[in-house]
Design an enzyme around this catalytic site. Structure first.
Site, PDB file in Angstrom:
ATOM      1  N   ALA A 151       0.830  -1.210   0.000  1.00 55.73           N
ATOM      2  CA  ALA A 151       0.000   0.000   0.000  1.00 55.73           C
ATOM      3  C   ALA A 151       0.864   1.259   0.000  1.00 55.73           C
ATOM      4  O   ALA A 151       0.554   2.226  -0.706  1.00 55.73           O
ATOM      5  CB  ALA A 151      -0.948  -0.002   1.190  1.00 55.73           C
ATOM      6  N   CYS A 152       1.929   1.251   0.771  1.00 58.90           N
ATOM      7  CA  CYS A 152       2.806   2.432   0.831  1.00 58.90           C
ATOM      8  C   CYS A 152       3.553   2.632  -0.475  1.00 58.90           C
ATOM      9  O   CYS A 152       3.769   3.771  -0.906  1.00 58.90           O
ATOM     10  CB  CYS A 152       3.761   2.318   2.015  1.00 58.90           C
ATOM     11  SG  CYS A 152       2.885   2.365   3.602  1.00 58.90           S
ATOM     12  N   ASN A 153       3.945   1.538  -1.119  1.00 53.96           N
ATOM     13  CA  ASN A 153       4.582   1.645  -2.434  1.00 53.96           C
ATOM     14  C   ASN A 153       3.613   2.274  -3.425  1.00 53.96           C
ATOM     15  O   ASN A 153       3.989   3.160  -4.195  1.00 53.96           O
ATOM     16  CB  ASN A 153       5.013   0.262  -2.950  1.00 53.96           C
ATOM     17  CG  ASN A 153       6.155  -0.334  -2.163  1.00 53.96           C
ATOM     18  OD1 ASN A 153       6.788   0.326  -1.344  1.00 53.96           O
ATOM     19  ND2 ASN A 153       6.413  -1.605  -2.404  1.00 53.96           N
TER      20      ASN A 153
END
Length: 165
Positions: A54-56
């Site tokens: 998700a952060c990527n």
């Protein structure tokens, strides 16, 4: 070294309130602070951990839309609890064209109200709450969004900014 003024646990900021002070190292080891950004309107987004799906996605969405923010005069800064070394690799791996800041002591995260209780798969724990802020030239909030989703957030933020005028 990180520095930030503390916010009460669970505190949420609203538009017009003054943003907390912060001083964090970026992925290249330079210091970025609220003081150094006075006179600039900018996006400051908090994300839980580099190199997670998700952060990527969120970082790559910011990367892919950084010019859209730039046309509005808004540099982008991402903040995570990761180390400078981890963020340096993260920025290189994903060819990030904006600055990411290390907050391993959670001082800025606590100050901004983005560190707190989370629930995931029935488990309760302390962690970073994905959040995004737009801070104006005087150091106050123009926008404060907590518990945002990674997917589609950047596009929604751009729409929200258009509505702000």
């Amino acid at each position: 070294m990180t520095q930030a003024s503390a916010a009460p646990t669970g505190h949420r900021f609203t538009v017009g309130q003054e943003a907390p002070d912060f001083q964090l190292p970026d992925h290249q080891g330079n210091t970025v602070s609220k003081q150094s950004l006075l006179g600039t309107r900018y996006v400051l987004y908090f994300y839980p951990a580099a190199n997670t799906p998700a952060c990527n996605q969120q970082a790559c969405d910011f990367r892919d839309h950084v010019e859209d923010f730039g046309t509005q005069g808004l540099p982008v800064y991402g903040v995570s609890p990761d180390s400078v070394e981890t963020l340096s690799k993260f920025a290189a791996k994903h060819e990030l064209n904006f600055t990411v800041l290390a907050d391993p002591e959670h001082e800025a995260s606590v100050a901004f109200g983005t560190w707190g209780e989370k629930k995931n798969y029935g488990r309760t724990y302390e962690g970073l709450i994905r959040s995004t802020f737009v801070i104006n030239e005087q150091g106050a909030f123009d926008l404060a969004q907590y518990n945002v989703r990674a997917k589609g957030h950047v596009e929604k933020l751009l729409r929200d900014l258009q509505n702000l005028g």
